[in-house]
Design a protein around this motif. Structure first.
Motif, PDB file in Angstrom:
ATOM      1  N   HIS A 108     -14.814 -33.868 -47.588  1.00 38.93           N
ATOM      2  CA  HIS A 108     -15.306 -34.462 -48.832  1.00 38.93           C
ATOM      3  C   HIS A 108     -16.755 -34.927 -48.710  1.00 38.93           C
ATOM      4  N   ASP A 109     -17.209 -35.149 -47.463  1.00 40.09           N
ATOM      5  CA  ASP A 109     -18.606 -35.534 -47.271  1.00 40.09           C
ATOM      6  C   ASP A 109     -19.549 -34.437 -47.752  1.00 40.09           C
ATOM      7  N   GLU A 110     -19.101 -33.159 -47.629  1.00 35.62           N
ATOM      8  CA  GLU A 110     -19.920 -32.047 -48.109  1.00 35.62           C
ATOM      9  C   GLU A 110     -20.147 -32.164 -49.614  1.00 35.62           C
ATOM     10  N   VAL A 111     -19.133 -32.623 -50.323  1.00 32.05           N
ATOM     11  CA  VAL A 111     -19.229 -32.776 -51.774  1.00 32.05           C
ATOM     12  C   VAL A 111     -20.092 -33.982 -52.124  1.00 32.05           C
ATOM     13  N   GLU A 112     -19.926 -35.063 -51.353  1.00 35.35           N
ATOM     14  CA  GLU A 112     -20.651 -36.302 -51.648  1.00 35.35           C
ATOM     15  C   GLU A 112     -22.157 -36.171 -51.425  1.00 35.35           C
ATOM     16  N   THR A 113     -22.586 -35.177 -50.639  1.00 37.90           N
ATOM     17  CA  THR A 113     -24.020 -34.994 -50.395  1.00 37.90           C
ATOM     18  C   THR A 113     -24.691 -34.106 -51.441  1.00 37.90           C
ATOM     19  N   LEU A 114     -23.939 -33.602 -52.420  1.00 35.47           N
ATOM     20  CA  LEU A 114     -24.536 -32.791 -53.474  1.00 35.47           C
ATOM     21  C   LEU A 114     -25.461 -33.656 -54.333  1.00 35.47           C
ATOM     22  N   LEU A 115     -26.596 -33.084 -54.682  1.00 34.70           N
ATOM     23  CA  LEU A 115     -27.610 -33.857 -55.403  1.00 34.70           C
ATOM     24  C   LEU A 115     -27.536 -33.613 -56.910  1.00 34.70           C
ATOM     25  N   PRO A 116     -27.749 -34.667 -57.713  1.00 40.33           N
ATOM     26  CA  PRO A 116     -27.655 -34.531 -59.176  1.00 40.33           C
ATOM     27  C   PRO A 116     -28.932 -33.943 -59.788  1.00 40.33           C
ATOM     28  N   HIS A 117     -29.290 -32.750 -59.340  1.00 45.23           N
ATOM     29  CA  HIS A 117     -30.446 -32.043 -59.894  1.00 45.23           C
ATOM     30  C   HIS A 117     -29.943 -31.119 -61.009  1.00 45.23           C
ATOM     31  N   TYR A 118     -29.888 -31.635 -62.223  1.00 44.75           N
ATOM     32  CA  TYR A 118     -29.186 -30.975 -63.318  1.00 44.75           C
ATOM     33  C   TYR A 118     -30.072 -30.105 -64.210  1.00 44.75           C
ATOM     34  N   LYS A 119     -31.376 -30.050 -63.934  1.00 44.51           N
ATOM     35  CA  LYS A 119     -32.312 -29.417 -64.864  1.00 44.51           C
ATOM     36  C   LYS A 119     -31.925 -27.969 -65.190  1.00 44.51           C
ATOM     37  N   PHE A 120     -31.492 -27.221 -64.188  1.00 49.74           N
ATOM     38  CA  PHE A 120     -31.142 -25.807 -64.399  1.00 49.74           C
ATOM     39  C   PHE A 120     -30.093 -25.678 -65.492  1.00 49.74           C
ATOM     40  N   TYR A 121     -29.033 -26.472 -65.405  1.00 48.67           N
ATOM     41  CA  TYR A 121     -27.956 -26.375 -66.392  1.00 48.67           C
ATOM     42  C   TYR A 121     -28.282 -27.138 -67.678  1.00 48.67           C
TER      43      TYR A 121
END
Length: 362
Positions: A108-121
């Motif tokens: 789950h740490d792999e998921v928690e390190t995802l960054l909220p860079h939403y510009k593309f979507y």
């Protein structure tokens, strides 16, 4: 092959099968393919002969079920059969057969390190609110480096897969547009996404008793953005046995097949896939519950970007009689061993539709 009933039951229990007694046979879920439908397998007590109704296997010998349920080891299976015929199972009881590999779990740490860079979507008309619902984000390391990643959960909120869209992908790129890690066939997505233990997607399916089958995550985002949560991503052009088992576990009145609309191409692969899925589902559902309703653009994501109202798709009239006639014609042109029975089913359904239409006109 004469095998003692108690020994068959012992073996199946050792393999992890939870059996429901139905008199001359047992019912259980298909552990050998990680199935969770408790009525999928029918196993006869006196012979071990079995049938998987969800996977549509036909009748199979007990040895085949052992081979599928055990790790690949023909010698061990052959020895087990020999011991069974001799009414000996002591070796088996001391050393249970190893089960097939199950779903891979991800940290789950792999998921928690995802960054909220939403510009593309965001540029594709997907809001931050929707993206947060999917626990999605940008990855800057590992196998998903450079991709916007969507974690896939099982019903127990464990991460069993990840899928990611490369943000620098172009049609001329050597990199793949989407990358999936995990066993796609077992993904029930986005149904298992939960917030505070509740799934907005599952609740919508149960409330509406309807579901829309779509190809990819982009379609899912676009539908969720427009408050259509009762949908299931099949991740491609085929529906898996586990996804069918999920559909069967729901009390559905309607299943809408909405694969991509490749009408601008020489071959509309999305339509062909929809027909094949439709025909496959007729093994498990009445034809009256099924319909094909392709997106009005290539897919729902493109519809949203182009400002095409989802209501226009929802309210579009589907001529079921014409649709059935088209599928029957497809079957005549692409005959296989099951074509005759399918054609008969669809002809009967068409007659029913014709009679209903005539009664309204009178």
């Amino acid at each position: 092959m004469n095998i003692d009933q108690e020994k068959i039951e012992t073996i199946l229990s050792q393999l992890g099968y939870s059996l429901t007694d139905k008199g001359s046979y047992w019912q259980t879920n298909a552990i050998y393919r990680d199935g969770d439908n408790r009525t999928a397998l029918q196993i006869w007590k006196d012979t071990g002969i079995w049938r998987d109704f969800v996977a549509n296997t036909g009748y199979m010998p007990f040895k085949k079920l052992l081979a599928l349920s055990a790790k690949d080891n023909d010698v061990e299976v052959d020895q087990l059969i020999k011991d069974l015929e001799n009414n000996e199972i002591s070796d088996f009881e001391r050393k249970p057969i190893q089960k097939m590999q199950v779903d891979q779990f991800f940290d789950h740490d792999e998921v928690e390190t995802l960054l909220p860079h939403y510009k593309f979507y965001n540029n594709k008309a997907i809001s931050d609110c929707t993206l947060k619902l999917y626990n999605a984000g940008f990855s800057m390391s590992g196998k998903m480096n450079g991709r916007f990643v969507f974690p896939v959960y099982d019903e127990n909120a464990k991460v069993i897969g990840i899928t990611g869209r490369h943000l620098l992908w172009k049609s001329t790129s050597s990199i793949s547009k989407w990358k999936h890690i995990g066993k796609k066939a077992s993904w029930i997505y986005p149904i298992n996404l939960k917030v505070n233990g509740e799934s907005k997607f599952q609740n919508a399916v149960e409330t509406k008793k309807e579901i829309v089958l779509i190809e990819g995550v982009g379609d899912s985002l676009a539908l969720s953005e427009q408050n259509i949560y009762n949908h299931l991503v099949i991740f491609g052009l085929e529906i898996s046995s586990k996804q069918i088992a999920y559909l069967m576990s729901q009390n559905l009145n309607k299943i809408t097949i909405s694969t991509n609309n490749d009408s601008e191409k020489i071959s509309n692969r999305g339509l062909e896939a929809a027909i094949k899925i439709y025909l496959k589902l007729t093994n498990f559902f009445d034809a009256s519950k099924l319909e094909i309703r392709l997106p009005l653009s290539k897919d729902f994501s493109e519809m949203l970007e182009n400002g095409i109202s989802i209501d226009k798709w929802t309210n579009k009239r589907v001529n079921r009689i014409s649709q059935i006639e088209y599928i029957i014609k497809y079957l005549y042109n692409n005959k296989d061993k099951n074509s005759s029975s399918k054609i008969e089913i669809l002809k009967n359904y068409k007659e029913q539709l014709d009679a209903e239409r005539n009664s309204i006109c009178q």
